[in-house]
Design a protein around this motif. Structure first.
Motif, PDB file in Angstrom:
ATOM      1  N   LEU A  12       0.868  -1.166   0.000  1.00  0.00           N
ATOM      2  CA  LEU A  12       0.000   0.000   0.000  1.00  0.00           C
ATOM      3  C   LEU A  12       0.909   1.221   0.000  1.00  0.00           C
ATOM      4  O   LEU A  12       1.560   1.517   0.997  1.00  0.00           O
ATOM      5  N   GLY A  13       0.970   1.901  -1.135  1.00  0.00           N
ATOM      6  CA  GLY A  13       1.837   3.062  -1.228  1.00  0.00           C
ATOM      7  C   GLY A  13       2.262   3.315  -2.657  1.00  0.00           C
ATOM      8  O   GLY A  13       2.028   2.505  -3.564  1.00  0.00           O
ATOM      9  N   PHE A  14       2.899   4.450  -2.847  1.00  0.00           N
ATOM     10  CA  PHE A  14       3.374   4.864  -4.166  1.00  0.00           C
ATOM     11  C   PHE A  14       4.522   5.835  -3.975  1.00  0.00           C
ATOM     12  O   PHE A  14       4.412   6.785  -3.189  1.00  0.00           O
ATOM     13  N   GLY A  15       5.655   5.577  -4.637  1.00  0.00           N
ATOM     14  CA  GLY A  15       6.811   6.462  -4.535  1.00  0.00           C
ATOM     15  C   GLY A  15       6.625   7.713  -5.370  1.00  0.00           C
ATOM     16  O   GLY A  15       7.206   7.845  -6.451  1.00  0.00           O
ATOM     17  N   GLY A  16       5.825   8.632  -4.870  1.00  0.00           N
ATOM     18  CA  GLY A  16       5.475   9.816  -5.642  1.00  0.00           C
ATOM     19  C   GLY A  16       6.601  10.802  -5.834  1.00  0.00           C
ATOM     20  O   GLY A  16       6.529  11.668  -6.710  1.00  0.00           O
ATOM     21  N   LEU A  35       8.216   1.621  -4.995  1.00  0.00           N
ATOM     22  CA  LEU A  35       7.818   1.814  -3.606  1.00  0.00           C
ATOM     23  C   LEU A  35       8.934   1.276  -2.729  1.00  0.00           C
ATOM     24  O   LEU A  35       9.114   0.065  -2.613  1.00  0.00           O
ATOM     25  N   GLY A  36       9.714   2.168  -2.140  1.00  0.00           N
ATOM     26  CA  GLY A  36      10.855   1.752  -1.342  1.00  0.00           C
ATOM     27  C   GLY A  36      11.901   1.073  -2.206  1.00  0.00           C
ATOM     28  O   GLY A  36      12.348   1.612  -3.222  1.00  0.00           O
ATOM     29  N   THR A  37      12.274  -0.147  -1.847  1.00  0.00           N
ATOM     30  CA  THR A  37      13.243  -0.918  -2.624  1.00  0.00           C
ATOM     31  C   THR A  37      12.566  -1.832  -3.634  1.00  0.00           C
ATOM     32  O   THR A  37      13.240  -2.606  -4.316  1.00  0.00           O
ATOM     33  N   THR A  38      11.256  -1.750  -3.731  1.00  0.00           N
ATOM     34  CA  THR A  38      10.476  -2.668  -4.564  1.00  0.00           C
ATOM     35  C   THR A  38       9.878  -1.930  -5.755  1.00  0.00           C
ATOM     36  O   THR A  38       9.552  -0.750  -5.667  1.00  0.00           O
ATOM     37  N   ILE A  39       9.746  -2.656  -6.876  1.00  0.00           N
ATOM     38  CA  ILE A  39       9.006  -2.145  -8.029  1.00  0.00           C
ATOM     39  C   ILE A  39       7.695  -2.915  -8.097  1.00  0.00           C
ATOM     40  O   ILE A  39       7.691  -4.153  -8.128  1.00  0.00           O
TER      41      ILE A  39
END
Length: 671
Positions: A12-16, A35-39
């Motif tokens: 739950l999230g988005f690297g805006g 998102l963090g270290t993940t795509i």
């Protein structure tokens, strides 16, 4: 006994804050974002259908997809002096193809050539390199050292892989790429008197490119967005400025640019606006305001008479579906995904119910549906003290559900305890001055106050609240149907109280503090029963389900088992070898527990053995809180990166079969 990866079930999230980080795959079915270290690869129509690409060990700084959709590439941020790898992924198999290591500290951006043969990468201000890679082999063909203001954004031409454009403050360069001879030849574009310098606020200068560009289909012109808020049209042939606009300029700069299906420009502004700019007049014909600076735009489809759809991602971690109706010149936005955009402080599940949970952040409280993976309620408290905090809303430090499920209680930065209805978010009551204010630190330049309720817990009968403040007091509150009052104020801690746990029979509770102590309190006499002293800043304390032991963690990187009766240590294990331990939670059956901290790893342990069986990697910042769902199906972790990661809970036992040759019979036993 080997350590196995803990399966990541959902995000739950988005690297805006990643510029151009939201991408719609060419198949028009999958949204891709970091998102963090993940795509994250998310189905366009269903939020619950997610796939994850994990290979980075730090925050992802850029993502790109090739024109055909066959390849993906991502770069990351690394600590100062360390290499920042680039990963090329095969989209169909979701597997890592190449890991390219040449840049240091940060990968500023990536872009594939039109035929997928070449990949260009450029580093940040601590790297200053422009490198061309061969996609199939992962070989570095050629590169060039670039001054700080030479390569902040880059783009390949649409019809040839021999032309590459880079832009930065006050410079636009066109590079001739000679891949066979491994050479790069730069040429500077003449923009006349139009010099664009970075004059925006610091948050923009930290996270976004100085200028972004797109190139038309015929490779005749490129369009460069600047932090001044205008768009420049520059010809690729004579390399000269041709036109510009719009007027008035877009506030806080142009953060992203995209062509519409009808060859107009749509641009995202730092002021949160999506602007439709007609070409060649550069007239801003339509503007739509979103929440947060628009950092990503990706076209989703087109309709009749100039209509189109696009996805917009903002710096406040929100994704919108924007629709433009060409017949009526109307633009509308539908919010399809939202999450926290800054630090999350706490998580809470209702008693014996696992489908819902709430999170407390520096800006609000949000309630989430775990099955549908979406936000269902948001509670915000406006900030009335401008000198105390810089944000618009009060910061919520902790939250919990009353056992009867009728109330969400929370501790806030203004020193108050607030109770809300979980269905509507309506404020039920407020305990004013629950904990006192503390003045500014001695010798501090400003006079900001440090205050707030840092820990909160409830008794099983829903009649009392136990709270801990930044000043170290532990207070017990009576909650009635019409009123509330303080029953006791217990003072022993000298610094902030960080966590509180209450026994099932409500006879006592335990609190931990940054002063290096844990105190066991009698909740009938309101006196101290026992204490634990250690050279440690305690961050979390939990009772084992049978309440015979206590489990603590803190800045000494240790996880310690204590006897609940005499508070003597039973066992000490290394929770981390490199960073503080910030959170613990024990499973309801008492067989396992999870931990998280500054090493950004979610660890699942066997309680009796003290052995770590599973490790989950996904956060890019410290894990501030971690919880196991009451049904022991999920593990939810939150951190300072604003991400909520949901993991599958696994039984913390060995997957190896028992050794048949092992003799369990005592040597003195009879035959």
């Amino acid at each position: 006994m080997s350590v196995r990866p803990l399966p990541l079930q959902a995000c739950l999230g988005f690297g805006g804050t990643v510029a151009n980080g939201l991408i719609l795959h060419p198949d028009k079915k999958t949204l891709i974002y970091p998102l963090g270290t993940t795509i994250v690869l998310r189905d366009r129509g269903d939020l619950t259908k997610q796939e994850f690409l994990q290979g980075h060990n730090n925050q992802v700084s850029c993502v790109t997809v090739s024109r055909s959709g066959r390849y993906m590439a991502s770069g990351q941020i690394s600590p100062m002096g360390f290499s920042a790898p680039i990963i090329i992924w095969d989209y169909a198999s979701r597997k890592l193809v190449h890991k390219l290591i040449l840049h240091k500290v940060k990968i500023q951006g990536l872009d594939f050539s039109f035929d997928d043969e070449l990949l260009t990468s450029w580093g940040g201000t601590d790297d200053c390199k422009l490198v061309i890679w061969r996609t199939k082999t992962g070989e570095a063909i050629c590169g060039s050292p670039t001054p700080v203001d030479y390569a902040i954004a880059a783009k390949w031409a649409n019809l040839t892989r021999n032309t590459l454009i880079t832009t930065a403050d006050m410079k636009i360069n066109v590079w001739e790429v000679d891949a066979e001879n491994r050479k790069l030849y730069p040429s500077i574009c003449d923009t006349g008197k139009r010099k664009r310098v970075n004059q925006c606020v610091s948050i923009v200068s930290q996270f976004f490119h100085a200028c972004l560009q797109v190139i038309d289909d015929k490779d005749e012109y490129m369009y460069v967005g600047t932090r001044s808020g205008d768009i420049m049209q520059v010809s690729l042939g004579p390399k000269m400025y041709r036109a510009g606009g719009p007027l008035p300029m877009i506030e806080l700069g142009v953060l992203c640019l995209q062509f519409t299906p009808f060859k107009d420009l749509v641009c995202g502004g730092g002021d949160g606006t999506v602007n439709l700019v007609r070409l060649p007049s550069f007239k801003n014909v339509k503007k739509l305001k979103l929440q947060g600076g628009v950092t990503s735009l990706t076209v989703a489809g087109q309709g009749d008479r100039g209509s189109f759809e696009l996805y917009a991602g903002t710096a406040m971690a929100q994704i919108y579906l924007v629709k433009y109706d060409g017949a009526t010149n109307a633009m509308t936005a539908m919010l399809i995904q939202r999450c926290h955009f800054n630090k999350i402080n706490d998580i809470a599940f209702p008693m014996k119910y696992s489908d819902l949970f709430c999170t407390a952040s520096t800006n609000d409280i949000r309630m989430w549906n775990l099955k549908e993976m979406k936000e269902i309620l948001r509670i915000e408290v406006p900030n009335s003290e401008c000198e105390a905090k810089d944000s618009l809303n009060q910061e919520c430090h902790c939250c919990a559900f009353m056992p009867d499920g009728k109330t969400i209680i929370s501790g806030w930065s203004d020193g108050r305890i607030r109770a809300f209805a979980p269905q509507t978010g309506k404020l039920q009551y407020t305990i004013v001055n629950a904990h006192q204010k503390m003045g500014g630190y001695v010798g501090a330049v400003d006079t900001k106050c440090f205050q707030g309720v840092y820990a909160i817990a409830t008794t099983s009968d829903s009649l009392r609240i136990v709270s801990g403040g930044v000043e170290g007091n532990v207070r017990v509150w009576r909650i009635g149907s019409q009123s509330h009052s303080m029953l006791a104020s217990m003072k022993a801690h000298t610094q902030a109280c960080t966590y509180i746990a209450v026994k099932k029979d409500n006879s006592e509770c335990v609190s931990c503090s940054n002063d290096g102590s844990c105190m066991v309190w009698d909740l009938t006499k309101y006196t101290r029963n026992n204490s634990i002293e250690a050279n440690n800043f305690f961050k979390s304390v939990n009772y084992h389900p049978d309440e015979s032991q206590l489990l603590t963690c803190g800045t000494d990187r240790k996880i310690t088992f204590w006897d609940a009766y005499d508070c003597q240590p039973i066992r000490v294990i290394d929770g981390s070898l490199s960073a503080d331990m910030l959170s613990l939670d024990i499973s309801p059956d008492g067989e396992g527990f999870v931990s998280g901290g500054g090493d950004r790893e979610v660890k699942l342990w066997n309680y009796d053995e003290g052995h770590c069986y599973f490790v989950g990697l996904g956060h890019s910042s410290k894990i501030s809180r971690i919880k196991i769902s009451p049904n022991m199906q999920k593990v939810v972790s939150v951190g300072e990166d604003g991400a909520i990661l949901i993991w599958d809970y696994k039984k913390p036992i060995s997957d190896s079969p028992p050794d048949k040759n092992v003799n369990f019979k005592s040597p003195n036993s009879p035959e």
